[in-house]
Design a protein around this motif. Structure first.
Motif, PDB file in Angstrom:
ATOM      1  N   SER A  63      49.119  47.279  53.192  1.00  0.00           N
ATOM      2  CA  SER A  63      50.064  46.623  52.303  1.00  0.00           C
ATOM      3  C   SER A  63      49.952  47.233  50.907  1.00  0.00           C
ATOM      4  CB  SER A  63      49.762  45.126  52.221  1.00  0.00           C
ATOM      5  OG  SER A  63      48.504  44.911  51.605  1.00  0.00           O
ATOM      6  N   PRO A  64      50.943  46.986  50.037  1.00  0.00           N
ATOM      7  CA  PRO A  64      50.800  47.438  48.648  1.00  0.00           C
ATOM      8  C   PRO A  64      49.548  46.884  47.985  1.00  0.00           C
ATOM      9  CG  PRO A  64      53.077  46.835  49.093  1.00  0.00           C
ATOM     10  CD  PRO A  64      52.284  46.418  50.297  1.00  0.00           C
ATOM     11  N   LEU A  65      49.184  45.645  48.313  1.00  0.00           N
ATOM     12  CA  LEU A  65      47.972  45.057  47.743  1.00  0.00           C
ATOM     13  C   LEU A  65      46.743  45.844  48.172  1.00  0.00           C
ATOM     14  CD1 LEU A  65      46.629  42.704  46.159  1.00  0.00           C
ATOM     15  CD2 LEU A  65      46.473  41.489  48.352  1.00  0.00           C
ATOM     16  N   MET A  66      46.681  46.212  49.451  1.00  0.00           N
ATOM     17  CA  MET A  66      45.546  46.989  49.936  1.00  0.00           C
ATOM     18  C   MET A  66      45.485  48.346  49.247  1.00  0.00           C
ATOM     19  SD  MET A  66      44.596  47.921  53.905  1.00  0.00           S
ATOM     20  CE  MET A  66      44.511  46.207  54.425  1.00  0.00           C
ATOM     21  N   ALA A  67      46.632  49.007  49.116  1.00  0.00           N
ATOM     22  CA  ALA A  67      46.667  50.317  48.474  1.00  0.00           C
ATOM     23  C   ALA A  67      46.271  50.231  47.009  1.00  0.00           C
ATOM     24  CB  ALA A  67      48.063  50.917  48.609  1.00  0.00           C
ATOM     25  N   MET A  68      46.550  49.114  46.373  1.00  0.00           N
ATOM     26  CA  MET A  68      46.220  48.940  44.957  1.00  0.00           C
ATOM     27  C   MET A  68      44.756  48.573  44.754  1.00  0.00           C
ATOM     28  SD  MET A  68      48.062  46.412  42.175  1.00  0.00           S
ATOM     29  CE  MET A  68      47.885  44.966  43.216  1.00  0.00           C
ATOM     30  N   LYS A  69      44.222  47.713  45.610  1.00  0.00           N
ATOM     31  CA  LYS A  69      42.889  47.162  45.371  1.00  0.00           C
ATOM     32  C   LYS A  69      41.746  47.971  45.980  1.00  0.00           C
ATOM     33  CE  LYS A  69      44.181  43.519  43.022  1.00  0.00           C
ATOM     34  NZ  LYS A  69      43.913  43.452  41.561  1.00  0.00           N
ATOM     35  N   TYR A  70      41.954  48.599  47.135  1.00  0.00           N
ATOM     36  CA  TYR A  70      40.823  49.297  47.753  1.00  0.00           C
ATOM     37  C   TYR A  70      40.245  50.400  46.860  1.00  0.00           C
ATOM     38  CZ  TYR A  70      39.648  47.603  52.450  1.00  0.00           C
ATOM     39  OH  TYR A  70      39.144  46.888  53.517  1.00  0.00           O
ATOM     40  N   PRO A  71      41.047  51.256  46.225  1.00  0.00           N
ATOM     41  CA  PRO A  71      40.444  52.306  45.384  1.00  0.00           C
ATOM     42  C   PRO A  71      39.586  51.745  44.253  1.00  0.00           C
ATOM     43  CG  PRO A  71      42.730  52.827  45.865  1.00  0.00           C
ATOM     44  CD  PRO A  71      42.510  51.424  46.349  1.00  0.00           C
ATOM     45  N   THR A  72      40.029  50.684  43.611  1.00  0.00           N
ATOM     46  CA  THR A  72      39.229  50.124  42.523  1.00  0.00           C
ATOM     47  C   THR A  72      37.987  49.414  43.057  1.00  0.00           C
ATOM     48  OG1 THR A  72      40.603  48.117  42.528  1.00  0.00           O
ATOM     49  CG2 THR A  72      41.216  49.867  40.996  1.00  0.00           C
TER      50      THR A  72
ATOM     51  N   ASP B 203      35.704  36.262  34.958  1.00  0.00           N
ATOM     52  CA  ASP B 203      36.619  37.070  34.168  1.00  0.00           C
ATOM     53  C   ASP B 203      36.857  38.452  34.754  1.00  0.00           C
ATOM     54  OD1 ASP B 203      36.984  35.036  32.298  1.00  0.00           O
ATOM     55  OD2 ASP B 203      35.208  35.644  31.160  1.00  0.00           O
ATOM     56  N   LEU B 204      36.297  38.709  35.934  1.00  0.00           N
ATOM     57  CA  LEU B 204      36.566  39.967  36.628  1.00  0.00           C
ATOM     58  C   LEU B 204      37.835  39.824  37.465  1.00  0.00           C
ATOM     59  CD1 LEU B 204      32.992  40.880  37.950  1.00  0.00           C
ATOM     60  CD2 LEU B 204      34.090  41.605  35.809  1.00  0.00           C
ATOM     61  N   ASP B 205      38.398  40.951  37.858  1.00  0.00           N
ATOM     62  CA  ASP B 205      39.522  40.907  38.780  1.00  0.00           C
ATOM     63  C   ASP B 205      39.079  40.235  40.083  1.00  0.00           C
ATOM     64  OD1 ASP B 205      42.374  42.216  39.183  1.00  0.00           O
ATOM     65  OD2 ASP B 205      41.290  42.442  41.078  1.00  0.00           O
ATOM     66  N   PHE B 206      40.009  39.547  40.737  1.00  0.00           N
ATOM     67  CA  PHE B 206      39.608  38.808  41.949  1.00  0.00           C
ATOM     68  C   PHE B 206      39.193  39.731  43.092  1.00  0.00           C
ATOM     69  CE2 PHE B 206      43.992  39.603  43.088  1.00  0.00           C
ATOM     70  CZ  PHE B 206      44.070  39.529  44.480  1.00  0.00           C
ATOM     71  N   SER B 207      39.473  41.032  42.970  1.00  0.00           N
ATOM     72  CA  SER B 207      38.972  41.982  43.966  1.00  0.00           C
ATOM     73  C   SER B 207      37.455  42.083  43.926  1.00  0.00           C
ATOM     74  CB  SER B 207      39.597  43.358  43.754  1.00  0.00           C
ATOM     75  OG  SER B 207      39.311  43.844  42.450  1.00  0.00           O
TER      76      SER B 207
ATOM     77  N   TYR C 231      28.976  41.276  48.714  1.00  0.00           N
ATOM     78  CA  TYR C 231      28.298  42.035  49.767  1.00  0.00           C
ATOM     79  C   TYR C 231      27.444  43.166  49.219  1.00  0.00           C
ATOM     80  CZ  TYR C 231      31.548  39.404  52.579  1.00  0.00           C
ATOM     81  OH  TYR C 231      32.237  38.368  53.155  1.00  0.00           O
ATOM     82  N   GLU C 232      27.242  43.191  47.901  1.00  0.00           N
ATOM     83  CA  GLU C 232      26.380  44.207  47.337  1.00  0.00           C
ATOM     84  C   GLU C 232      24.942  43.947  47.746  1.00  0.00           C
ATOM     85  OE1 GLU C 232      27.022  44.048  43.154  1.00  0.00           O
ATOM     86  OE2 GLU C 232      28.831  45.288  43.219  1.00  0.00           O
ATOM     87  N   ASP C 233      24.209  45.012  48.064  1.00  0.00           N
ATOM     88  CA  ASP C 233      22.791  44.863  48.435  1.00  0.00           C
ATOM     89  C   ASP C 233      21.985  44.505  47.202  1.00  0.00           C
ATOM     90  OD1 ASP C 233      23.032  47.669  50.694  1.00  0.00           O
ATOM     91  OD2 ASP C 233      23.236  45.534  51.090  1.00  0.00           O
TER      92      ASP C 233
ATOM     93  N   LEU D  45      36.272  50.364  45.664  1.00  0.00           N
ATOM     94  CA  LEU D  45      35.309  51.432  45.980  1.00  0.00           C
ATOM     95  C   LEU D  45      34.642  51.962  44.722  1.00  0.00           C
ATOM     96  CD1 LEU D  45      37.006  53.640  48.729  1.00  0.00           C
ATOM     97  CD2 LEU D  45      35.323  51.823  49.001  1.00  0.00           C
ATOM     98  N   ASN D  46      35.397  52.009  43.617  1.00  0.00           N
ATOM     99  CA  ASN D  46      34.861  52.543  42.359  1.00  0.00           C
ATOM    100  C   ASN D  46      34.116  51.500  41.535  1.00  0.00           C
ATOM    101  OD1 ASN D  46      35.940  55.099  42.871  1.00  0.00           O
ATOM    102  ND2 ASN D  46      37.901  54.579  41.883  1.00  0.00           N
ATOM    103  N   GLY D  47      34.072  50.265  42.026  1.00  0.00           N
ATOM    104  CA  GLY D  47      33.423  49.210  41.250  1.00  0.00           C
ATOM    105  C   GLY D  47      34.166  48.896  39.968  1.00  0.00           C
ATOM    106  N   ASP D  48      35.473  49.116  39.980  1.00  0.00           N
ATOM    107  CA  ASP D  48      36.303  48.866  38.798  1.00  0.00           C
ATOM    108  C   ASP D  48      36.970  47.501  38.946  1.00  0.00           C
ATOM    109  OD1 ASP D  48      38.087  48.781  36.720  1.00  0.00           O
ATOM    110  OD2 ASP D  48      39.314  50.472  37.407  1.00  0.00           O
ATOM    111  N   PHE D  49      36.466  46.518  38.224  1.00  0.00           N
ATOM    112  CA  PHE D  49      36.996  45.169  38.321  1.00  0.00           C
ATOM    113  C   PHE D  49      37.616  44.710  37.002  1.00  0.00           C
ATOM    114  CE2 PHE D  49      33.371  45.447  41.345  1.00  0.00           C
ATOM    115  CZ  PHE D  49      34.134  45.439  42.510  1.00  0.00           C
TER     116      PHE D  49
END
Length: 278
Positions: free
Chosen positions: A204-213, A266-270, A276-278, A215-219
């Protein structure tokens, strides 16, 4: 002559809406709980809307909308059009409509989808509820800040639509987080997995928008965890009033509440993936 507009709420979206309206030639007054020293900024919401032909509300939540509007409504002049763009619960939307009617003012229910970039580019999408003829009269005004609108029905229908679509977004990002961690734990390269997922039928557009950030830890917040949790609570209230159980958003709402309490408000909801961070 351009209408005089009051913008209440100068957060991520409201501040950018104000800039677009000014660029389009509107006379804009504004108010925010946090003073920003902007042209046209007033010390109270009542002062901001006193001479307005049109009031656009971009406040955070139900308590703020009710508090600010209750204090400011006596400054409304008859015939003013009040448009609520805040994502709030259904009872408050109906309350706003009643309050405006008592002041001989018109009211439209018009929450939006889109965030920081969309607001800056004037590319929000409004869901509208209320009189279609009235909406048509302000189509040029709404076009300054949006790429279009979807009319949902009577007042309240747009509020319900926005909450229901946010329910989908919250549950989707939680599912994305769970799927990503499963793939990583079993040795699949996260980049490979996200490429596969985005091209999957579930993409979905949401998946395409949120997955890259993710992965980069960009919230960096486009829509904060606190706001999405707030909206999940409103959605759960809709379910309760309709006698419908909502197990998926109930579980995600609980997770977002926990994460807000752990510093992610105050972070993005992604940032749901951070659980799940170790």
């Amino acid at each position: 002559m351009k209408q005089r507009v009051a913008v209440l709420g100068l957060g991520i979206v409201g501040s950018r809406v104000r800039e677009n309206l000014l660029e389009a030639g509107y006379e804009v007054t504004c108010w925010s709980r946090t003073f920003r020293d902007l042209d046209g900024e007033k010390s109270s919401a009542g002062e901001a809307l006193a001479d307005a032909d049109l009031v656009s509300i971009y406040l955070k939540d139900v308590p703020m909308v009710r508090e600010v509007f209750a204090q400011a409504k006596n400054s409304l002049k008859p015939g003013t059009l009040v448009i609520n763009h805040s994502t709030i619960d259904l009872p408050t939307t109906l309350w706003l409509a009643e309050q405006c009617a008592a002041k001989a003012c018109d009211f439209l229910d018009a929450p939006f989808t889109g965030s920081k970039e969309a607001a800056a580019a004037g590319q929000l999408l409004y869901y509208t509820g209320g009189d279609e003829e009235l909406i048509g009269k302000v189509s040029d005004f709404l076009s300054v800040t949006s790429k279009g609108r979807v009319h949902c029905g009577e007042i309240g229908a747009a509020t319900v639509t926005k909450l229901a679509t946010n329910l989908i977004s919250a549950c989707t990002v939680q599912a994305m987080s769970e799927a990503l961690v499963i793939a990583k734990k079993h040795g699949v390269d996260p980049e490979v997995f996200t490429k596969a997922a985005i091209q999957n039928g579930s993409g979905s557009p949401l998946m395409a928008m949120k997955y890259p950030t993710m992965l980069n830890g960009d919230f960096d917040p486009h829509f904060t965890m606190a706001n999405m949790w707030k909206d999940s609570c409103y959605a759960l209230a809709l379910g309760e009033s309709a006698g419908v159980k909502l197990p998926a958003i109930s579980a995600v709402s609980t997770r977002m509440e926990q994460m807000c309490g752990n510093g992610a408000a105050d972070l993005d909801f992604s940032a749901l993936v951070k659980a799940y961070e170790d």
